[in-house]
Design a protein around this motif. Sequence first.
Motif, PDB file in Angstrom:
ATOM      1  N   ASP A  15       4.006 -26.249 -14.641  1.00  0.00           N
ATOM      2  CA  ASP A  15       3.056 -26.295 -15.750  1.00  0.00           C
ATOM      3  C   ASP A  15       3.599 -27.133 -16.907  1.00  0.00           C
ATOM      4  OD1 ASP A  15       1.317 -24.752 -14.355  1.00  0.00           O
ATOM      5  OD2 ASP A  15       1.843 -22.860 -15.349  1.00  0.00           O
ATOM      6  N   GLU A  16       4.898 -27.090 -17.131  1.00  0.00           N
ATOM      7  CA  GLU A  16       5.485 -27.828 -18.246  1.00  0.00           C
ATOM      8  C   GLU A  16       5.393 -29.343 -18.058  1.00  0.00           C
ATOM      9  OE1 GLU A  16       8.987 -25.811 -20.584  1.00  0.00           O
ATOM     10  OE2 GLU A  16       9.385 -25.696 -18.435  1.00  0.00           O
ATOM     11  N   ARG A  57      11.084 -34.591 -24.742  1.00  0.00           N
ATOM     12  CA  ARG A  57      10.302 -33.375 -25.002  1.00  0.00           C
ATOM     13  C   ARG A  57      11.131 -32.106 -24.815  1.00  0.00           C
ATOM     14  NH1 ARG A  57       4.161 -34.075 -22.680  1.00  0.00           N
ATOM     15  NH2 ARG A  57       3.804 -36.232 -23.315  1.00  0.00           N
ATOM     16  N   ILE A 115      12.395 -30.906 -22.213  1.00  0.00           N
ATOM     17  CA  ILE A 115      12.113 -30.189 -20.971  1.00  0.00           C
ATOM     18  C   ILE A 115      13.311 -30.290 -20.033  1.00  0.00           C
ATOM     19  CG2 ILE A 115      10.619 -30.129 -18.927  1.00  0.00           C
ATOM     20  CD1 ILE A 115       8.345 -31.139 -20.746  1.00  0.00           C
TER      21      ILE A 115
END
Length: 519
Positions: free
Chosen positions: A56-57, A360, A362
């Motif tokens: 989802d990320e 970002r 992540i």
Amino acid sequence: MFQMTSSSDYIIEVRIDVLKTLKIAGITAGVLTAIGLGAYYIHQHTQRTKRVILRDEVKNILEPFQLSEDQLRRVMANLNTEMTNGLKSNDHTDKNDLAMFPTYVHYGPNGQETGEYLVVDLGGSNFRVSHVIIEGRNRLRLNNKIFLIPHSLLLGEGEKLFDYIAECLQRFIDDNKLALSKSSDYKFDLAFTFSFPCNQTSLRQATLVSWTKGFSCTGVVGNDVVLLLQQAIDRRKGLKVQVVALVNDTVGTLMACNSIYRDCKAGVILGTGINACYFENLDNVLKWKDEQNQTAKQVVINTEWGALGKNGCLDFIRTTIDRELDSSSSTPQQQIFEKMISALYLGEIVRLIIIELVQRSILWPGRMHKTPSLRSDYNIFLILRGSFYAKHVADIECDTTEDLSVTSSILTSIGIHNPTYDDCYIIREVCKTVSLRAAKLTAAAIAVLINRLNQPSVTVGIDGTLFRHHEKFKKNLTRTLNRLVPRTHRLVLSEDGSSKGSALVAAVDRRTKETTASS
């Protein structure tokens, strides 16, 4: 109980005692098994939940790379239109994406070709010289050697590049003692495999339109490359060689496969660059002006389809990453389709996505400035274009180890130390997505060739590192093509296409002329 003759017996006895002790406490083996299985499934559920969150990320970044069948069919329609437009005229080349060059190859081999040929194959940072002896249908002897081109010659004067090729050609002939049994006036016929966009006006005349693949030699664009090679050969007085054919590597691939599979009517290259050729009916080639061969009904067309998209027909699937890669390349606004597929660019697409994920937070959150050594290594990877290779993409995509150790080792080797499981998992998803898009786009393009050929069955000869070595790419290409094309088709790997196929072009030309002269 403990007087035992081996360590394995000791382990068994201790295990039994432990179980006895647990039973005394009221815990049975079945309960232990239940506890173990429960812990295992809890762990697996946690991992699966964690992975869904990770997907989802990165979804927003990867989603534009995930092409639907409707998008692929739109790519097919646009490619087909550009191919048709390119066959009409050379007058407005800026308005056409594809050059669609006639190659002056009209026939495939029929098994009656014979002769001795040299082949020079120039298409990258090295080139190959081959000696080919053709002795009839599928009987061929081949010997070759690869020569590395100094980087300075890729960027310097064109004359020096061709002089170097002639020098290596002389060395190959001498090392293999090829001239010893020849008469003093004997000349070797040479086929020149030249894998760059050329406008051919005959089998022996080809004007270079533009360099690609890192070449930028001066004095070559706009000139006849066959003449430039012949002049370099002639400057070496003892070198008795005559260039008899200019062959694109796609044409060599087609001819090599056509000698085995009679229904092979298309050749595709999937490597550092991408390209394709196919047999087209001359009635459809409106720009065909050659009147010398009145009996020919078809001609092989070099599509140069890597240029698709230069006028915007692929903008609907281009991502911000694609645009960034293009603008930072040495050829902005050119080879748009190629930059989505070829081995030269796949790794760079992945690297740019990784950079965005890092920005970002992540990937590697909080670790980028953890220590000076890490900061230095990470920054080298993040700022150095071309530091992530297509081979990395292929190996990571195929990583099925439980702890993703293959991916971890690759990342460590390029300066990403101690990546976590999450880091490796995300990067594998990135590699899968980028590779799958490339395979789907390739399938869409090949589907257009098969449809245009419009035969009951079609074989497509393919060469290049992506098809030869990238197993997942090949599987995804085949799977997608089967959905896009209902008629019978098969993809076959070309063996020694650039050498065998180019020699066959020269041999077919010789046979055709001899047949014409005797009739």
